[in-house]
Design a protein around this motif. Structure first.
Motif, PDB file in Angstrom:
ATOM      1  N   ASP A  74      18.050   1.709  34.884  1.00  0.00           N
ATOM      2  CA  ASP A  74      17.218   1.631  35.394  1.00  0.00           C
ATOM      3  C   ASP A  74      17.849   2.705  35.918  1.00  0.00           C
ATOM      4  OD1 ASP A  74      15.350  -0.251  36.240  1.00  0.00           O
ATOM      5  OD2 ASP A  74      17.083  -1.333  37.733  1.00  0.00           O
ATOM      6  N   ALA A  75      18.562   3.750  35.829  1.00  0.00           N
ATOM      7  CA  ALA A  75      19.013   4.855  36.033  1.00  0.00           C
ATOM      8  C   ALA A  75      19.085   5.672  35.369  1.00  0.00           C
ATOM      9  CB  ALA A  75      21.057   4.959  36.108  1.00  0.00           C
ATOM     10  N   GLU A  76      18.856   5.157  33.952  1.00  0.00           N
ATOM     11  CA  GLU A  76      18.160   6.015  32.724  1.00  0.00           C
ATOM     12  C   GLU A  76      17.221   6.279  32.698  1.00  0.00           C
ATOM     13  OE1 GLU A  76      22.089   5.301  29.106  1.00  0.00           O
ATOM     14  OE2 GLU A  76      20.533   4.050  29.591  1.00  0.00           O
ATOM     15  N   ARG A  77      16.416   5.708  33.112  1.00  0.00           N
ATOM     16  CA  ARG A  77      14.962   5.351  33.158  1.00  0.00           C
ATOM     17  C   ARG A  77      14.060   6.420  34.402  1.00  0.00           C
ATOM     18  NH1 ARG A  77      13.500   1.131  34.077  1.00  0.00           N
ATOM     19  NH2 ARG A  77      13.727   0.031  31.660  1.00  0.00           N
ATOM     20  N   GLY A  78      14.745   6.887  35.265  1.00  0.00           N
ATOM     21  CA  GLY A  78      14.382   7.298  36.810  1.00  0.00           C
ATOM     22  C   GLY A  78      15.048   8.987  36.003  1.00  0.00           C
ATOM     23  N   ALA A  79      16.194   8.751  35.185  1.00  0.00           N
ATOM     24  CA  ALA A  79      16.222  10.325  34.939  1.00  0.00           C
ATOM     25  C   ALA A  79      15.526  10.663  33.845  1.00  0.00           C
ATOM     26  CB  ALA A  79      17.751  10.420  34.602  1.00  0.00           C
ATOM     27  N   TYR A  80      15.100  10.278  32.873  1.00  0.00           N
ATOM     28  CA  TYR A  80      14.097  10.894  32.204  1.00  0.00           C
ATOM     29  C   TYR A  80      12.797  11.082  32.612  1.00  0.00           C
ATOM     30  CZ  TYR A  80      10.364  10.280  28.204  1.00  0.00           C
ATOM     31  OH  TYR A  80       8.964   9.972  28.422  1.00  0.00           O
ATOM     32  N   MET A  81      12.295  10.422  33.594  1.00  0.00           N
ATOM     33  CA  MET A  81      10.915  10.893  34.774  1.00  0.00           C
ATOM     34  C   MET A  81      11.119  11.595  35.516  1.00  0.00           C
ATOM     35  SD  MET A  81       9.582   6.685  34.925  1.00  0.00           S
ATOM     36  CE  MET A  81       9.109   5.172  33.820  1.00  0.00           C
ATOM     37  N   ALA A  82      12.231  11.880  35.624  1.00  0.00           N
ATOM     38  CA  ALA A  82      12.478  12.694  37.267  1.00  0.00           C
ATOM     39  C   ALA A  82      12.351  14.547  36.218  1.00  0.00           C
ATOM     40  CB  ALA A  82      14.035  12.459  37.974  1.00  0.00           C
ATOM     41  N   GLY A  83      12.771  13.947  34.680  1.00  0.00           N
ATOM     42  CA  GLY A  83      12.473  15.211  34.410  1.00  0.00           C
ATOM     43  C   GLY A  83      10.665  16.227  33.561  1.00  0.00           C
ATOM     44  N   LEU A  84       9.947  14.451  33.670  1.00  0.00           N
ATOM     45  CA  LEU A  84       8.396  15.046  32.678  1.00  0.00           C
ATOM     46  C   LEU A  84       8.094  16.056  33.828  1.00  0.00           C
ATOM     47  CD1 LEU A  84       7.678  11.442  31.961  1.00  0.00           C
ATOM     48  CD2 LEU A  84       8.883  13.510  30.676  1.00  0.00           C
ATOM     49  N   THR A  85       6.888  16.275  33.389  1.00  0.00           N
ATOM     50  CA  THR A  85       6.289  17.277  34.633  1.00  0.00           C
ATOM     51  C   THR A  85       4.942  17.014  34.253  1.00  0.00           C
ATOM     52  OG1 THR A  85       6.037  19.245  33.209  1.00  0.00           O
ATOM     53  CG2 THR A  85       7.729  19.271  35.049  1.00  0.00           C
ATOM     54  N   PRO A  86       3.596  17.458  34.976  1.00  0.00           N
ATOM     55  CA  PRO A  86       2.032  17.304  34.334  1.00  0.00           C
ATOM     56  C   PRO A  86       1.697  17.770  32.990  1.00  0.00           C
ATOM     57  CG  PRO A  86       2.551  17.259  36.790  1.00  0.00           C
ATOM     58  CD  PRO A  86       3.457  17.995  35.540  1.00  0.00           C
ATOM     59  N   GLY A  87       1.349  17.676  32.271  1.00  0.00           N
ATOM     60  CA  GLY A  87       1.239  18.414  30.828  1.00  0.00           C
ATOM     61  C   GLY A  87       1.968  17.900  29.631  1.00  0.00           C
ATOM     62  N   ALA A  88       3.464  17.190  30.481  1.00  0.00           N
ATOM     63  CA  ALA A  88       3.978  17.102  29.569  1.00  0.00           C
ATOM     64  C   ALA A  88       4.169  16.501  28.488  1.00  0.00           C
ATOM     65  CB  ALA A  88       5.481  16.644  29.822  1.00  0.00           C
ATOM     66  N   GLU A  89       4.944  16.635  26.762  1.00  0.00           N
ATOM     67  CA  GLU A  89       3.951  15.971  26.007  1.00  0.00           C
ATOM     68  C   GLU A  89       5.029  14.503  26.086  1.00  0.00           C
ATOM     69  OE1 GLU A  89       5.880  16.180  20.831  1.00  0.00           O
ATOM     70  OE2 GLU A  89       5.930  17.630  22.091  1.00  0.00           O
ATOM     71  N   VAL A  90       4.531  13.414  25.745  1.00  0.00           N
ATOM     72  CA  VAL A  90       5.328  12.260  25.494  1.00  0.00           C
ATOM     73  C   VAL A  90       5.236  11.175  24.088  1.00  0.00           C
ATOM     74  CG1 VAL A  90       4.825  11.853  28.702  1.00  0.00           C
ATOM     75  CG2 VAL A  90       3.599  10.376  26.812  1.00  0.00           C
ATOM     76  N   ASP A  91       6.054  10.637  23.947  1.00  0.00           N
ATOM     77  CA  ASP A  91       6.185  10.566  22.506  1.00  0.00           C
ATOM     78  C   ASP A  91       7.199   8.528  23.073  1.00  0.00           C
ATOM     79  OD1 ASP A  91       6.085   8.560  19.943  1.00  0.00           O
ATOM     80  OD2 ASP A  91       7.654  10.416  18.813  1.00  0.00           O
ATOM     81  N   HIS A  92       6.304   7.746  22.632  1.00  0.00           N
ATOM     82  CA  HIS A  92       6.413   6.218  23.060  1.00  0.00           C
ATOM     83  C   HIS A  92       5.731   5.409  22.766  1.00  0.00           C
ATOM     84  CE1 HIS A  92       8.943   7.399  26.453  1.00  0.00           C
ATOM     85  NE2 HIS A  92       7.364   8.320  27.084  1.00  0.00           N
ATOM     86  N   ARG A  93       5.743   5.434  21.224  1.00  0.00           N
ATOM     87  CA  ARG A  93       5.656   4.687  19.386  1.00  0.00           C
ATOM     88  C   ARG A  93       6.056   3.324  19.975  1.00  0.00           C
ATOM     89  NH1 ARG A  93       6.290   8.781  15.041  1.00  0.00           N
ATOM     90  NH2 ARG A  93       8.289   9.687  16.636  1.00  0.00           N
ATOM     91  N   GLY A  94       5.601   2.981  19.910  1.00  0.00           N
ATOM     92  CA  GLY A  94       6.471   1.175  19.132  1.00  0.00           C
ATOM     93  C   GLY A  94       7.000   0.168  20.747  1.00  0.00           C
ATOM     94  N   THR A  95       6.692   1.371  21.607  1.00  0.00           N
ATOM     95  CA  THR A  95       6.642   0.848  22.848  1.00  0.00           C
ATOM     96  C   THR A  95       6.191  -0.210  24.261  1.00  0.00           C
ATOM     97  OG1 THR A  95       7.948   2.863  23.316  1.00  0.00           O
ATOM     98  CG2 THR A  95       8.015   1.439  25.406  1.00  0.00           C
ATOM     99  N   THR A  96       7.019  -0.890  24.291  1.00  0.00           N
ATOM    100  CA  THR A  96       6.100  -1.817  24.798  1.00  0.00           C
ATOM    101  C   THR A  96       6.345  -1.667  26.541  1.00  0.00           C
ATOM    102  OG1 THR A  96       6.810  -4.122  23.182  1.00  0.00           O
ATOM    103  CG2 THR A  96       5.732  -4.698  25.921  1.00  0.00           C
ATOM    104  N   PHE A  97       5.383  -1.424  27.214  1.00  0.00           N
ATOM    105  CA  PHE A  97       5.098  -1.453  28.207  1.00  0.00           C
ATOM    106  C   PHE A  97       4.814  -2.251  28.736  1.00  0.00           C
ATOM    107  CE2 PHE A  97       4.050   2.770  26.394  1.00  0.00           C
ATOM    108  CZ  PHE A  97       4.944   3.911  27.517  1.00  0.00           C
TER     109      PHE A  97
END
Length: 620
Positions: free
Chosen positions: A43-66
């Motif tokens: 949870d902490a790692e995921r929160g830190a990653y999302m906090a670093g995202l900004t509108p228009g950022a590139e995202v790569d989540h191939r093969g990920t289960t959502f």
């Protein structure tokens, strides 16, 4: 035996891997700076990653289960405060698995959006989404409803081999570039109502297992439905195609109605198969139905179109008819014909019926002036309804040789036009064959004329039948396989009376024969003076019975002025009696007797041919 999973090409999470049962584990790509996918970060790692995202950022989540909540958290991190909608740059979701609802409603994809081989296990909502660049959904699987209503695809919209297991909605979607649905499978209802395809629309080999609706859809470029399968309804009501539309080799299993639709280009149905009763309603520049197969009754109603129906196969009644008024949809909405603003004539022209079995074919109100008939089977059973028109012979006088030739007006097949135009020294006015029309000569056209003559006779249209009888005799007269003697008889029959169909020609010959008879009688046939009867006999001596022999002298050949008014009156009397096969009782010379005999033989025949010709033109 199940196929073992294949490791992806990217660095993957491998969470839950088991060398014995699942050597790959989670195929999700590593989140940058980590060795796990987004779903398996702490949870902490995921929160830190999302906090670093900004509108228009590139995202790569191939093969990920959502899950639904994980996707919502990711999109919230990319939400633009000014619009309230998520905004993504280059987005990689190839082979991703969306276990809950995938809500991408109103999301803006600033760069390519890649969902190749993604699996949407619940609803996939892309309503009002904006794809400013290419959108790739190739081989994606939509197990729940797929909603793309009001979505905008700025680049390619690729759905090749995608599987829609539930309802697919693309109503009011805009595809600004190519929309690719090749080999896509729609297992439930698909809707493209009022969708706009500004680029090419490619549905080649797609399968619609339920109803599909393209109502009021606008195709501004080419549209391809080659080999597409429509298991149920194929709804194209009020759809418009500004370019060509191809349904070549498509299969319409249970489509009851296709159209009304408008196509400004070439509408191709060649090789298509229709499994049940169907009504097609098209306004199109050209309709190609070569080698189509019809397994039940069908009706094709058209406007503006030129139709090529060569080698079509059908065993049940099929009607091709011109629609006199614009098509009207249920509720009174009329199909727009703005695409045909420069074509004021809504008439329908048949280009070819070659290779068709016409036993069950009905043509209504069609222009058949350019239709190719050679090779049509059971043409004598063809039914022509309404105002079906054919081409006519050119009325010009041909001065190539003496005497000049003038072709009288009659219904003529397009193939006779082509044949005559190909002859050396052909008269002007005969139409030259277009490329691909082939070449049919008199030997092939004679039976075509014969069959059409019978079709007109069965329809109680005697004037039309007379024209085709004339055409049949013309082709026989010009055919190379008939003896010269028969050709000579046909030529004489043509010259004297137009095969018993040209009253003016027979009357002209009758007038000429009568004039010749009058002149010959005045010159050689009438005696100089009427011979007087004389009586001769003997009176026996001593009285008793008196015997007289009464005789008339031989007529004397005329001398002096033979062309007097009196002799003209007598000659005219003899001639007029000859026309009605009567003897005038005039005293004639030996030559006059033979002249009268010849006149009594020929002139009634010419009169009879004239009467026959008039009857054939006015009989109903």
């Amino acid at each position: 035996m199940s196929t073992p999973p294949v490791a992806p090409s990217w660095p993957y999470c491998a969470h839950g891997a088991d060398p014995a049962t699942d050597p790959v584990g989670c195929p999700g790509i590593h989140v940058p700076g980590h060795t796990a996918c987004l779903a398996h970060l702490s949870d902490a790692e995921r929160g830190a990653y999302m906090a670093g995202l900004t509108p228009g950022a590139e995202v790569d989540h191939r093969g990920t289960t959502f899950t639904a909540s994980l996707l919502t958290a990711l999109l919230n991190a990319l939400r633009d405060p000014s619009t309230g909608h998520a905004r993504l740059g280059l987005a990689w979701f190839d082979s991703a698995i969306f276990e809950g609802d995938a809500d991408f409603e109103s999301v803006s994809f600033e760069d390519d959006a890649r969902f190749m081989s993604a699996i949407f296990k619940s609803h996939a909502e892309f309503d009002s989404a904006i794809f400013k660049s290419h959108a790739g959904f190739m081989s994606a699987t939509f197990e729940g409803a797929a909603k793309f209503m009001l979505a905008t695809f700025g680049g390619f919209g690729r759905f090749r081999s995608a599987i829609f297991k539930s309802r697919a909605e693309f109503d009011l979607a805009i595809f600004k570039d190519t929309a690719g649905f090749e080999s896509a499978t729609f297992e439930s209802r698909a809707e493209f109502i009022s969708a706009v395809f500004e680029g090419a629309a490619d549905f080649t080999s797609a399968t619609f297992e339920d109803d599909v609706k393209f109502w009021s859809a606008a195709f501004e470029h080419e549209a391809g439905f080659e080999s597409t399968v429509f298991q149920r309804g194929a709804g194209f009501k009020l759809a418009t195609f500004k370019g060509d539309a191809s349904f070549e080799s498509a299969t319409f299993v249970n489509a009851v109605q296709v159209g009304p639709l408008a196509c400004a280009g070439l509408l191709v149905l060649s090789g298509a198969v229709f499994g049940g009763p169907v009504t097609l309603s098209f306004a199109a520049r050209r309709l190609e139905c070569r080698r189509t197969r019809w397994s039940s009754t069908a009706e094709i109603r058209l406007r503006y179109a030129t139709v090529d129906f060569a080698h079509a196969v059908f065993e049940y009644p099929l009607t091709i008819a011109a629609e006199p008024d614009p098509f009207v949809f249920t509720g009174g909405r009329q199909l727009s014909e703005d695409l045909f603003a420069n074509a004021p004539d809504p008439g329908v022209r048949m280009a070819s019926l070659r290779g068709v079995d016409a036993a069950h074919l009905v043509l209504a109100d069609l222009d058949l002036s350019g239709c190719l008939f050679a090779g049509t089977v059971h043409l004598d059973q063809l039914r022509l309804e309404g105002a079906c028109t054919f081409d006519t012979a050119p009325p010009t006088v041909h001065w190539r040789r003496w005497p000049p030739v003038r072709f009288t007006a009659r219904r003529v097949l397009a193939e006779e036009h082509h044949w005559r135009a190909s002859q050396p020294g052909a008269a002007r006015g005969w139409n030259v064959a277009v490329l691909g029309a082939g070449r049919a000569g008199p030997l092939q056209l004679a039976p075509v004329y014969r069959a059409l003559r019978k079709a007109f006779e069965d329809g109680k249209h005697e004037p039309g039948a007379a024209d085709f009888y004339y055409g049949e005799m013309e082709m026989r007269r010009h055919a190379d396989d008939i003896p010269h003697s028969e050709r000579g008889l046909l030529t004489a029959y043509w010259a004297l009376s137009g095969y018993g169909l040209r009253a003016s020609r027979s009357l002209a010959w009758l007038g000429a024969a009568m004039i010749a008879t009058v002149v010959l009688l005045m010159a050689f046939g009438l005696a100089q003076d009427a011979p007087k009867q004389t009586a001769t006999g003997t009176v026996p001596a001593g009285g008793g019975k008196i015997t007289f022999d009464i005789d008339k002298g031989d007529p004397h050949n005329p001398t002096g002025d033979r062309f007097s008014g009196v002799r003209f009156e007598k000659a005219l009397n003899v001639t007029l009696n000859s026309v009605v096969f009567r003897s005038s009782g005039q005293d004639l010379t030996t030559a006059g007797t033979y002249i009268e005999m010849t006149s009594r033989l020929t002139e009634p025949v010419l009169l009879g041919l004239a009467v026959l010709a008039i009857r054939n033109r006015i009989k109903r």
